[in-house]
Design an enzyme around this catalytic site. Structure first.
Site, PDB file in Angstrom:
ATOM      1  N   GLY A  79       2.525   9.085 -22.444  1.00 30.04           N
ATOM      2  CA  GLY A  79       1.294   9.777 -22.822  1.00 30.04           C
ATOM      3  C   GLY A  79       0.046   8.982 -22.487  1.00 30.04           C
ATOM      4  N   ASP A  80      -1.094   9.669 -22.532  1.00 26.52           N
ATOM      5  CA  ASP A  80      -2.402   9.054 -22.317  1.00 26.52           C
ATOM      6  C   ASP A  80      -2.532   8.413 -20.931  1.00 26.52           C
ATOM      7  OD1 ASP A  80      -3.016   9.766 -24.960  1.00 26.52           O
ATOM      8  OD2 ASP A  80      -2.075   7.931 -25.703  1.00 26.52           O
ATOM      9  N   LYS A 113      -4.101  12.579 -18.036  1.00 23.31           N
ATOM     10  CA  LYS A 113      -3.812  13.960 -17.611  1.00 23.31           C
ATOM     11  C   LYS A 113      -5.072  14.804 -17.639  1.00 23.31           C
ATOM     12  CE  LYS A 113      -0.760  14.110 -20.907  1.00 23.31           C
ATOM     13  NZ  LYS A 113      -0.637  12.687 -21.251  1.00 23.31           N
ATOM     14  N   GLY A 130      -4.596  14.355 -26.932  1.00 23.41           N
ATOM     15  CA  GLY A 130      -6.016  14.056 -26.824  1.00 23.41           C
ATOM     16  C   GLY A 130      -6.300  13.803 -25.355  1.00 23.41           C
ATOM     17  N   HIS A 131      -7.006  14.719 -24.716  1.00 22.62           N
ATOM     18  CA  HIS A 131      -7.250  14.618 -23.277  1.00 22.62           C
ATOM     19  C   HIS A 131      -8.743  14.419 -23.033  1.00 22.62           C
ATOM     20  CE1 HIS A 131      -3.273  16.963 -22.315  1.00 22.62           C
ATOM     21  NE2 HIS A 131      -3.088  15.876 -23.033  1.00 22.62           N
ATOM     22  N   THR A 164       1.815  11.829 -35.017  1.00 23.18           N
ATOM     23  CA  THR A 164       0.374  12.018 -35.205  1.00 23.18           C
ATOM     24  C   THR A 164       0.085  12.711 -36.543  1.00 23.18           C
ATOM     25  OG1 THR A 164       0.470  14.133 -34.069  1.00 23.18           O
ATOM     26  CG2 THR A 164      -0.018  12.192 -32.718  1.00 23.18           C
ATOM     27  N   GLN A 171       1.435  15.197 -23.877  1.00 26.32           N
ATOM     28  CA  GLN A 171       2.453  14.158 -23.995  1.00 26.32           C
ATOM     29  C   GLN A 171       3.007  13.803 -22.608  1.00 26.32           C
ATOM     30  OE1 GLN A 171       2.924  17.024 -26.497  1.00 26.32           O
ATOM     31  NE2 GLN A 171       1.198  15.883 -27.280  1.00 26.32           N
ATOM     32  N   THR A 217      -6.572  10.033 -32.618  1.00 26.40           N
ATOM     33  CA  THR A 217      -6.097   9.375 -33.851  1.00 26.40           C
ATOM     34  C   THR A 217      -6.712   7.990 -34.014  1.00 26.40           C
ATOM     35  OG1 THR A 217      -4.200   8.406 -32.715  1.00 26.40           O
ATOM     36  CG2 THR A 217      -3.865  10.555 -33.746  1.00 26.40           C
ATOM     37  N   ARG A 255      -5.566   5.269 -33.038  1.00 28.04           N
ATOM     38  CA  ARG A 255      -4.563   4.201 -33.182  1.00 28.04           C
ATOM     39  C   ARG A 255      -4.537   3.301 -31.938  1.00 28.04           C
ATOM     40  NH1 ARG A 255       0.993   6.969 -34.443  1.00 28.04           N
ATOM     41  NH2 ARG A 255       0.197   8.523 -32.984  1.00 28.04           N
ATOM     42  N   ASP A 314      -8.619   0.287 -12.190  1.00 29.33           N
ATOM     43  CA  ASP A 314      -9.783  -0.591 -12.384  1.00 29.33           C
ATOM     44  C   ASP A 314      -9.623  -1.504 -13.597  1.00 29.33           C
ATOM     45  OD1 ASP A 314     -10.089   2.180 -13.558  1.00 29.33           O
ATOM     46  OD2 ASP A 314     -11.593   1.098 -14.729  1.00 29.33           O
TER      47      ASP A 314
HETATM   48  P1  GDP Z   1      -4.334  11.999 -21.444  1.00 31.28           P
HETATM   49  O1  GDP Z   1      -3.840  12.165 -22.832  1.00 31.28           O
HETATM   50  O2  GDP Z   1      -3.226  11.780 -20.458  1.00 31.28           O
HETATM   51  O3  GDP Z   1      -5.276  13.077 -20.985  1.00 31.28           O
HETATM   52  O4  GDP Z   1      -5.173  10.632 -21.439  1.00 31.28           O
HETATM   53  P2  GDP Z   1      -6.295  10.220 -22.520  1.00 31.28           P
HETATM   54  O5  GDP Z   1      -7.537  10.978 -22.218  1.00 31.28           O
HETATM   55  O6  GDP Z   1      -5.750  10.266 -23.894  1.00 31.28           O
HETATM   56  O7  GDP Z   1      -6.430   8.681 -22.189  1.00 31.28           O
HETATM   57  C1  GDP Z   1      -6.893   8.242 -20.943  1.00 31.28           C
HETATM   58  C2  GDP Z   1      -8.176   7.430 -21.192  1.00 31.28           C
HETATM   59  O8  GDP Z   1      -8.494   6.685 -20.034  1.00 31.28           O
HETATM   60  C3  GDP Z   1      -9.382   8.314 -21.461  1.00 31.28           C
HETATM   61  O9  GDP Z   1     -10.228   7.652 -22.364  1.00 31.28           O
HETATM   62  C4  GDP Z   1     -10.040   8.448 -20.097  1.00 31.28           C
HETATM   63  O10 GDP Z   1     -11.450   8.659 -20.174  1.00 31.28           O
HETATM   64  C5  GDP Z   1      -9.742   7.105 -19.517  1.00 31.28           C
HETATM   65  N1  GDP Z   1      -9.562   7.116 -18.051  1.00 31.28           N
HETATM   66  C6  GDP Z   1      -8.972   8.074 -17.285  1.00 31.28           C
HETATM   67  N2  GDP Z   1      -8.908   7.656 -15.992  1.00 31.28           N
HETATM   68  C7  GDP Z   1      -9.446   6.420 -15.970  1.00 31.28           C
HETATM   69  C8  GDP Z   1      -9.637   5.460 -14.930  1.00 31.28           C
HETATM   70  O11 GDP Z   1      -9.275   5.636 -13.771  1.00 31.28           O
HETATM   71  N3  GDP Z   1     -10.217   4.267 -15.297  1.00 31.28           N
HETATM   72  C9  GDP Z   1     -10.610   4.007 -16.577  1.00 31.28           C
HETATM   73  N4  GDP Z   1     -11.162   2.820 -16.833  1.00 31.28           N
HETATM   74  N5  GDP Z   1     -10.452   4.894 -17.568  1.00 31.28           N
HETATM   75  C10 GDP Z   1      -9.869   6.080 -17.270  1.00 31.28           C
HETATM   76  P1  IMO Z   2      -1.396  13.076 -24.922  1.00 32.78           P
HETATM   77  O1  IMO Z   2      -1.235  14.521 -24.496  1.00 32.78           O
HETATM   78  C1  IMO Z   2       0.490   9.587 -26.715  1.00 32.78           C
HETATM   79  C2  IMO Z   2       3.510  10.373 -29.787  1.00 32.78           C
HETATM   80  C3  IMO Z   2       3.195   9.919 -31.192  1.00 32.78           C
HETATM   81  C4  IMO Z   2       4.604   9.610 -31.696  1.00 32.78           C
HETATM   82  C5  IMO Z   2       5.442  10.709 -31.032  1.00 32.78           C
HETATM   83  C6  IMO Z   2       5.712  11.916 -31.930  1.00 32.78           C
HETATM   84  O2  IMO Z   2      -2.772  12.703 -25.302  1.00 32.78           O
HETATM   85  O3  IMO Z   2      -0.774  12.160 -23.911  1.00 32.78           O
HETATM   86  P2  IMO Z   2       4.203  13.961 -32.741  1.00 32.78           P
HETATM   87  O4  IMO Z   2       2.955  13.996 -33.561  1.00 32.78           O
HETATM   88  O5  IMO Z   2       4.085  14.597 -31.399  1.00 32.78           O
HETATM   89  O6  IMO Z   2       5.408  14.468 -33.491  1.00 32.78           O
HETATM   90  O7  IMO Z   2       4.494  12.390 -32.517  1.00 32.78           O
HETATM   91  O8  IMO Z   2       4.700  11.127 -29.897  1.00 32.78           O
HETATM   92  N1  IMO Z   2       2.482  11.257 -29.178  1.00 32.78           N
HETATM   93  C7  IMO Z   2       1.634  10.860 -28.223  1.00 32.78           C
HETATM   94  N2  IMO Z   2       1.427   9.653 -27.677  1.00 32.78           N
HETATM   95  N3  IMO Z   2      -0.207  10.653 -26.279  1.00 32.78           N
HETATM   96  C8  IMO Z   2       0.011  11.877 -26.795  1.00 32.78           C
HETATM   97  O9  IMO Z   2      -0.556  13.005 -26.286  1.00 32.78           O
HETATM   98  C9  IMO Z   2       0.925  12.015 -27.844  1.00 32.78           C
HETATM   99  N4  IMO Z   2       1.356  13.056 -28.594  1.00 32.78           N
HETATM  100  C10 IMO Z   2       2.307  12.578 -29.395  1.00 32.78           C
HETATM  101  O10 IMO Z   2       2.376   8.785 -31.189  1.00 32.78           O
HETATM  102  O11 IMO Z   2       5.042   8.379 -31.194  1.00 32.78           O
HETATM  103 MG    MG Z   3      -4.200  11.393 -24.738  1.00 30.80          MG
END
Ligand code: GDP
Ligand code: IMO
Ligand code: MG
Length: 425
Positions: free
Chosen positions: A12-13, A16, A40-41, A128, A224, A301, A303, A333
């Site tokens: 995750g994160d 996306k 959280g996107h 979460t 996720q 969150t 965290r 980066d």
């Molecule tokens: P997602 O859940 O897969 O959509 O990812 P999140 O948005 O939760 O987490 C990605 C984080 O990295 C966000 O705060 C973005 O703004 C940041 N981000 C995305 N691409 C880049 C990148 O190429 N460089 C940096 N420094 N930050 C990035």
């Molecule tokens: P995005 O879409 C990172 C993790 C939680 C926990 C497990 C189960 O932003 O990538 P849940 O509440 O889904 O039952 O929790 O999955 N988790 C994530 N970790 N990014 C997420 O979403 C997540 N959504 C759930 O931390 O370990």
């Molecule tokens: Mg996220």
């Protein structure tokens, strides 16, 4: 016309949201196909940051129809709050269409999520606490309420009465918590929320098939990621849905042959929130640096995320599980200041080498990562607008990942901003 899936390849994160925002320029419809507001996107446009939970990441473009597919679990209050906050910021979400078959997160779901986690003590998953697991469990147990039930007060009340009877026994007898009132829940869901959700509900299966028939392009957005997948992730440290590309069909109503491209999103290192195995996890100075430079705290969150080196073993498995056609590499980066960068190219356990994850998770907990060490580039790449502008060590890193995973890297992002990306030739 083809449909494209965007899927997380790690835990995750990976970025996306920002990648969907990038690809959505050339799309017509963006569908979220699973998960809920556990996601959280984040998307950053002209320095302005949007953290989306339920609304698909294409919403920032007026030409996109954002769709919440049947595979999503929807907390209607959260959806409306997100809707209002987007409107207040000048984004028009009124084109949003929500599947009537999507399941509702009800007030007892987050309550049970919290209680179960507390009772698990040190074995807690670190969910979460948004009620995601309990909502999907009810869907599988066939006692879930669906978005379409908001349109039929009689059915809503009947279903609620049945399910709440059992939930209240669990809340009061097992967890020593007060019972919930069916009247209060019904008055909130039917009285306050339904009138505002009703105009958004539609036949999303017809919508996506009509769109394809008219030559429109569809992007399917995972929440996720592959190793949080209920079937293929590090169970039980997973979420309760199927983020892998196969889930895009069940969660949207498109058929497998409608999908032509599958873009895996991979962070240039790895992060994980919550418990579970993580072979390349780091502690110490490098981990502090990655957390700080990468702002590795949960988008919603807050965290702190666990961090580690890039894991090509997991990436190869993600390539197989999702039939990845290409990879978008993000956050390279963040590695700008490192002298050297490690990549895990295999695992070793009990004298056995693994190029793909061992099927037995007890072994996964014990593996020793086998690393290749690559030189860092020690310069700021966040202003690069062309791939050729990257220092050769950064290009070598990209090439190395591409070769060890066996999938082409088609986009490399060099900062969180919408325009901060380059495309390898
Ligand atoms: P997602 O859940 O897969 O959509 O990812 P999140 O948005 O939760 O987490 C990605 C984080 O990295 C966000 O705060 C973005 O703004 C940041 N981000 C995305 N691409 C880049 C990148 O190429 N460089 C940096 N420094 N930050 C990035
Ligand atoms: P995005 O879409 C990172 C993790 C939680 C926990 C497990 C189960 O932003 O990538 P849940 O509440 O889904 O039952 O929790 O999955 N988790 C994530 N970790 N990014 C997420 O979403 C997540 N959504 C759930 O931390 O370990
Ligand atoms: Mg996220």
């Amino acid at each position: 016309m083809p449909a494209t899936v965007v899927v997380g390849t790690q835990w995750g994160d990976e970025g996306k949201g920002r990648t969907v925002d990038l690809l959505a320029r050339d799309m017509d419809v963006v569908v979220r196909y699973q998960g809920g507001h556990n996601a959280g996107h984040r998307i950053v446009v002209n320095g302005e940051s949007f953290a989306l939970q339920l609304v698909p990441s294409g919403v920032l473009y007026p030409h996109i129809t954002p769709v919440i597919g049947n595979g999503v679990v929807v907390d209607p209050a959260v959806l409306l709050a997100e809707y209002d906050s987007l409107s207040a910021r000048g984004v028009d979400p009124s084109r949003l269409v929500v599947s009537g078959n999507a399941h509702l997160i009800m007030p007892y779901h987050p309550e049970l999520d919290r209680l179960t986690e507390r009772f698990l003590g040190k074995n807690a998953l670190g969910t979460t606490k948004r009620g995601i697991g309990p909502a999907y469990a009810d869907k599988s147990s066939r006692v879930g309420l669906r978005v379409q039930d908001l349109l039929d007060p009689k059915i809503f009340r009947e279903k609620l009465n049945v399910v709440l009877h059992e939930k209240n026994l669990i809340l009061t007898k097992i967890y020593n918590r007060p019972a919930m009132s069916a009247d209060e829940i019904a008055s909130r869901y039917l009285g306050e929320l339904a009138p505002r959700i009703a105009p958004l509900i539609g036949d999303t299966v017809a919508l996506v098939h009509d769109a394809l028939a008219q030559g429109q392009r569809i992007l399917l957005e995972s929440a996720q990621a592959t190793f949080l997948d209920l079937d293929h992730g590090t169970y039980p440290f997973v979420t309760s849905s199927n983020p892998i590309a196969g889930g895009a069909c069940t969660g949207s109503g498109l058929g497998p042959r409608d999908i032509t491209d599958i873009v895996g999103i991979a962070k240039a290192y790895v992060t994980r929130v919550g418990a579970g195995p993580f072979p390349t996890e780091l502690d110490g100075d490098v981990s502090e640096l990655l957390v700080e430079r990468g702002h590795e705290f949960g988008t919603n969150t807050g965290r702190r995320r666990r961090v580690g080196w890039f894991d090509a073993v997991m990436a190869r498995q993600a390539a197989r599980l999702n039939s990845l056609s290409e990879i978008a590499l993000t956050k390279i980066d963040v590695l700008d200041t490192l002298d050297e960068i490690k990549v895990c190219v295999g695992y070793e356990a009990n004298g056995v080498r693994y190029d793909h994850p061992p099927y037995h998770q007890s072994v996964l907990f014990e593996v020793t990562p086998l690393y290749e060490t690559l030189p860092g580039w020690k310069s700021d790449i966040t202003t690069a607008t062309k791939y050729e502008q990257l220092p050769s060590a950064a290009k070598n890193y990209v090439k190395f990942l591409e070769e060890t995973i066996g999938v082409a890297i088609s986009v490399v992002s060099v900062g969180p901003g919408r325009e901060q990306f380059v495309r390898p030739a």
